[in-house]
Design a protein around this motif. Structure first.
Motif, PDB file in Angstrom:
ATOM      1  N   HIS A 156       0.920  -1.289  -0.062  1.00 28.33           N
ATOM      2  CA  HIS A 156      -0.125  -0.117  -0.024  1.00 28.33           C
ATOM      3  C   HIS A 156       0.676   1.482   0.105  1.00 28.33           C
ATOM      4  CE1 HIS A 156      -3.672   2.399   0.724  1.00 28.33           C
ATOM      5  NE2 HIS A 156      -3.012   3.037   1.690  1.00 28.33           N
ATOM      6  N   ARG A 157       2.019   1.163   0.502  1.00 25.43           N
ATOM      7  CA  ARG A 157       2.870   2.163   0.563  1.00 25.43           C
ATOM      8  C   ARG A 157       3.944   2.330  -0.598  1.00 25.43           C
ATOM      9  NH1 ARG A 157       0.599   1.240   4.917  1.00 25.43           N
ATOM     10  NH2 ARG A 157       0.378   2.927   6.711  1.00 25.43           N
ATOM     11  N   GLY A 158       3.787   1.487  -1.490  1.00 26.50           N
ATOM     12  CA  GLY A 158       4.744   1.316  -2.775  1.00 26.50           C
ATOM     13  C   GLY A 158       5.814   0.623  -2.738  1.00 26.50           C
ATOM     14  N   TYR A 159       6.060  -0.311  -1.856  1.00 19.19           N
ATOM     15  CA  TYR A 159       7.153  -1.213  -1.413  1.00 19.19           C
ATOM     16  C   TYR A 159       6.728  -2.603  -2.326  1.00 19.19           C
ATOM     17  CZ  TYR A 159       8.902   2.764   0.763  1.00 19.19           C
ATOM     18  OH  TYR A 159       9.354   3.860   1.180  1.00 19.19           O
ATOM     19  N   SER A 160       7.719  -3.498  -2.396  1.00 19.70           N
ATOM     20  CA  SER A 160       7.555  -4.767  -2.692  1.00 19.70           C
ATOM     21  C   SER A 160       8.094  -5.752  -1.771  1.00 19.70           C
ATOM     22  CB  SER A 160       8.139  -5.018  -4.330  1.00 19.70           C
ATOM     23  OG  SER A 160       9.395  -5.019  -4.125  1.00 19.70           O
ATOM     24  N   GLU A 201      10.069 -11.618   9.866  1.00 23.81           N
ATOM     25  CA  GLU A 201      10.873 -10.766   9.295  1.00 23.81           C
ATOM     26  C   GLU A 201      10.714 -10.280   8.095  1.00 23.81           C
ATOM     27  OE1 GLU A 201      14.513 -13.049   8.656  1.00 23.81           O
ATOM     28  OE2 GLU A 201      13.831 -14.971   9.107  1.00 23.81           O
ATOM     29  N   PRO A 202       9.986  -9.503   7.862  1.00 25.37           N
ATOM     30  CA  PRO A 202       9.853  -8.692   6.809  1.00 25.37           C
ATOM     31  C   PRO A 202      11.104  -8.246   6.089  1.00 25.37           C
ATOM     32  CG  PRO A 202       8.574  -7.610   8.421  1.00 25.37           C
ATOM     33  CD  PRO A 202       9.428  -8.393   9.086  1.00 25.37           C
ATOM     34  N   MET A 203      11.063  -8.755   4.853  1.00 26.15           N
ATOM     35  CA  MET A 203      12.248  -8.208   3.732  1.00 26.15           C
ATOM     36  C   MET A 203      11.787  -7.470   2.657  1.00 26.15           C
ATOM     37  SD  MET A 203      14.171 -12.001   3.916  1.00 26.15           S
ATOM     38  CE  MET A 203      12.662 -12.766   4.958  1.00 26.15           C
ATOM     39  N   ILE A 204      11.904  -6.231   2.591  1.00 24.90           N
ATOM     40  CA  ILE A 204      10.953  -5.355   1.785  1.00 24.90           C
ATOM     41  C   ILE A 204      11.863  -4.626   0.913  1.00 24.90           C
ATOM     42  CG2 ILE A 204       9.304  -3.400   1.835  1.00 24.90           C
ATOM     43  CD1 ILE A 204       8.212  -6.018   2.881  1.00 24.90           C
ATOM     44  N   ASN A 205      11.625  -4.632  -0.460  1.00 24.67           N
ATOM     45  CA  ASN A 205      12.376  -3.714  -1.106  1.00 24.67           C
ATOM     46  C   ASN A 205      11.929  -2.455  -1.877  1.00 24.67           C
ATOM     47  OD1 ASN A 205      13.719  -6.078  -1.369  1.00 24.67           O
ATOM     48  ND2 ASN A 205      12.996  -6.907  -3.260  1.00 24.67           N
ATOM     49  N   ALA A 206      12.871  -1.345  -2.028  1.00 22.13           N
ATOM     50  CA  ALA A 206      12.166  -0.215  -2.486  1.00 22.13           C
ATOM     51  C   ALA A 206      11.817  -0.190  -4.192  1.00 22.13           C
ATOM     52  CB  ALA A 206      13.550   0.875  -2.681  1.00 22.13           C
ATOM     53  N   GLY A 207      12.133  -1.359  -4.762  1.00 27.42           N
ATOM     54  CA  GLY A 207      12.032  -1.443  -6.403  1.00 27.42           C
ATOM     55  C   GLY A 207      11.137  -2.921  -6.338  1.00 27.42           C
ATOM     56  N   SER A 228      16.997  -2.657  -0.005  1.00 24.94           N
ATOM     57  CA  SER A 228      16.177  -3.542   0.707  1.00 24.94           C
ATOM     58  C   SER A 228      16.569  -3.375   2.043  1.00 24.94           C
ATOM     59  CB  SER A 228      16.373  -5.086   0.152  1.00 24.94           C
ATOM     60  OG  SER A 228      15.564  -5.944   0.651  1.00 24.94           O
ATOM     61  N   ALA A 229      15.543  -3.604   2.982  1.00 22.96           N
ATOM     62  CA  ALA A 229      15.563  -3.347   4.308  1.00 22.96           C
ATOM     63  C   ALA A 229      15.174  -4.675   5.067  1.00 22.96           C
ATOM     64  CB  ALA A 229      14.799  -2.393   4.926  1.00 22.96           C
ATOM     65  N   HIS A 230      15.265  -5.159   6.093  1.00 20.79           N
ATOM     66  CA  HIS A 230      14.917  -6.289   7.005  1.00 20.79           C
ATOM     67  C   HIS A 230      15.111  -6.080   8.220  1.00 20.79           C
ATOM     68  CE1 HIS A 230      16.696 -10.585   7.778  1.00 20.79           C
ATOM     69  NE2 HIS A 230      15.248 -10.446   8.181  1.00 20.79           N
ATOM     70  N   PHE A 231      14.032  -6.551   9.223  1.00 13.73           N
ATOM     71  CA  PHE A 231      13.977  -6.214  10.595  1.00 13.73           C
ATOM     72  C   PHE A 231      13.354  -7.546  10.977  1.00 13.73           C
ATOM     73  CE2 PHE A 231      14.251  -1.952   9.317  1.00 13.73           C
ATOM     74  CZ  PHE A 231      14.895  -1.361  10.309  1.00 13.73           C
ATOM     75  N   GLU A 232      13.594  -8.057  12.185  1.00 16.48           N
ATOM     76  CA  GLU A 232      13.129  -9.510  12.371  1.00 16.48           C
ATOM     77  C   GLU A 232      13.138  -9.594  14.116  1.00 16.48           C
ATOM     78  OE1 GLU A 232      14.542 -14.166  12.123  1.00 16.48           O
ATOM     79  OE2 GLU A 232      15.906 -12.456  11.429  1.00 16.48           O
ATOM     80  N   HIS A 233      11.977 -10.100  14.611  1.00 18.55           N
ATOM     81  CA  HIS A 233      11.944 -10.461  15.921  1.00 18.55           C
ATOM     82  C   HIS A 233      11.515 -12.128  16.005  1.00 18.55           C
ATOM     83  CE1 HIS A 233      12.329  -6.996  18.414  1.00 18.55           C
ATOM     84  NE2 HIS A 233      11.255  -6.354  18.104  1.00 18.55           N
ATOM     85  N   THR A 234      11.893 -12.725  17.126  1.00 16.15           N
ATOM     86  CA  THR A 234      11.552 -13.989  17.728  1.00 16.15           C
ATOM     87  C   THR A 234      10.279 -13.720  18.686  1.00 16.15           C
ATOM     88  OG1 THR A 234      13.772 -14.835  17.719  1.00 16.15           O
ATOM     89  CG2 THR A 234      12.346 -15.967  18.934  1.00 16.15           C
ATOM     90  N   ILE A 235       9.112 -14.437  18.147  1.00 18.72           N
ATOM     91  CA  ILE A 235       7.835 -14.293  18.912  1.00 18.72           C
ATOM     92  C   ILE A 235       7.386 -15.487  19.414  1.00 18.72           C
ATOM     93  CG2 ILE A 235       5.404 -13.705  18.593  1.00 18.72           C
ATOM     94  CD1 ILE A 235       7.415 -11.517  17.833  1.00 18.72           C
ATOM     95  N   LEU A 236       6.880 -15.397  20.873  1.00 22.48           N
ATOM     96  CA  LEU A 236       6.228 -16.484  21.203  1.00 22.48           C
ATOM     97  C   LEU A 236       4.746 -16.261  21.296  1.00 22.48           C
ATOM     98  CD1 LEU A 236       5.995 -18.954  23.356  1.00 22.48           C
ATOM     99  CD2 LEU A 236       6.024 -17.438  25.241  1.00 22.48           C
ATOM    100  N   ILE A 237       3.815 -17.218  20.836  1.00 23.97           N
ATOM    101  CA  ILE A 237       2.459 -17.420  20.598  1.00 23.97           C
ATOM    102  C   ILE A 237       2.014 -18.026  22.060  1.00 23.97           C
ATOM    103  CG2 ILE A 237       0.385 -18.282  19.592  1.00 23.97           C
ATOM    104  CD1 ILE A 237       2.438 -16.529  17.866  1.00 23.97           C
ATOM    105  N   THR A 238       1.194 -17.077  22.634  1.00 25.01           N
ATOM    106  CA  THR A 238       0.525 -17.041  24.084  1.00 25.01           C
ATOM    107  C   THR A 238      -0.869 -17.456  24.068  1.00 25.01           C
ATOM    108  OG1 THR A 238       0.156 -14.871  24.725  1.00 25.01           O
ATOM    109  CG2 THR A 238       2.507 -15.747  24.858  1.00 25.01           C
TER     110      THR A 238
END
Length: 263
Positions: A156-160, A201-207, A228-238
């Motif tokens: 929606h913000r123009g990234y892939s 871990e979203p891996m999102i590209n400008a193009g 390209s940008a990348h951020f990641e967390h380890t998550i526990l489902i509760t």
């Protein structure tokens, strides 16, 4: 097979995730123009070993580093090298730490000095999309709820959204079932149950979303060489809200961000 963790195993996951987060905080202090990515890798490795952990990526199927280094157009799995960071670069530092038989996994993409507005927007959107995905990591939802939320937010913000690489389950092994893609439809994929640990871990590209795997068989970059940008967390489902086992508070403290933004 998806593993549901026991309370004892969850405590070990928390400890591994905490060391992962602290290590990224230590790396954050050194990200600046003039520093090589080899130096960042050495800092991470030394900190992990000094604190009783094991760099889980080092030697994994022949991978040569503690950190996966992601400079500018590199999406994932870049090698630490003699490359010297430059003003205006962005660099992701993807890290897995093993402690007492369990793993934590996290990534932060840093701005090196001052970056242009286009890169700043890409970083902000990718980080925001991580938390949008985490909001959907509720018991009773499916993996597709996470995937759809990340995809919708970014596109929606123009990234892939990169298709070939994705998040995953985590525990005794750094990669467990289920896969956690960043695109998809609500109501599809594995059912989320309390005791599951996953990495979002979203891996999102400008193009373009298209990628290339380099000749070393590891490094993945954008085909059009846009960032390209990348951020990641380890998550526990509760039973209630998802618990973020890793934290960015140490990174944010090292970067001098306001305490109100720590999480």
């Amino acid at each position: 097979m998806i593993y549901i963790k026991t309370e004892e195993e969850i405590e070990k996951m928390r400890a591994a995730a905490e060391l992962t987060a602290r290590t990224l905080g230590e790396v954050a202090r050194w990200v600046k123009p003039g520093v090589t990515t080899h130096r960042l890798d050495s800092i991470a490795r030394e900190f992990i070993l000094d604190n009783g952990g094991k760099p889980a990526c080092l030697g994994y199927e022949g991978f040569p580093g503690t950190l996966c280094i992601e400079v500018n157009e590199t999406v994932v799995h870049g090698f630490p090298s003699s490359y010297t960071l430059r003003e205006g670069d962005i660099v992701g530092t993807d890290l897995v730490v093993e402690l007492d038989g369990f793993n934590g996994d996290s990534c932060w993409t840093f701005a090196v000095g001052e970056v242009d507005e286009a890169k700043r927007r890409l970083l902000d959107t990718t980080l925001e999309s991580l938390y949008v995905g985490i909001e959907q990591a509720q018991a009773g939802n499916r993996i597709g709820h996470i995937a759809h939320a990340v995809q919708e937010y970014c596109e929606h913000r123009g990234y892939s959204v990169v298709r070939e690489m994705c998040g995953h389950g985590i525990g005794r092994d750094m990669h467990e079932d289920p896969e956690v893609p960043n695109y998809g439809r609500k109501g599809t994929g594995a059912l989320l149950k309390p005791g599951m640990c996953i990495c979002i871990e979203p891996m999102i590209n400008a193009g373009s979303k298209n990628i290339v795997i380099e000749r070393n068989g590891w490094e993945c970059r954008t085909r059009d060489r846009k960032p390209s940008a990348h951020f990641e967390h380890t998550i526990l489902i509760t039973e209630d809200q998802p618990e973020i086992l890793t934290t960015f508070k140490y990174v944010r403290e090292a970067l001098g961000l306001p305490a109100s933004e720590l999480r």
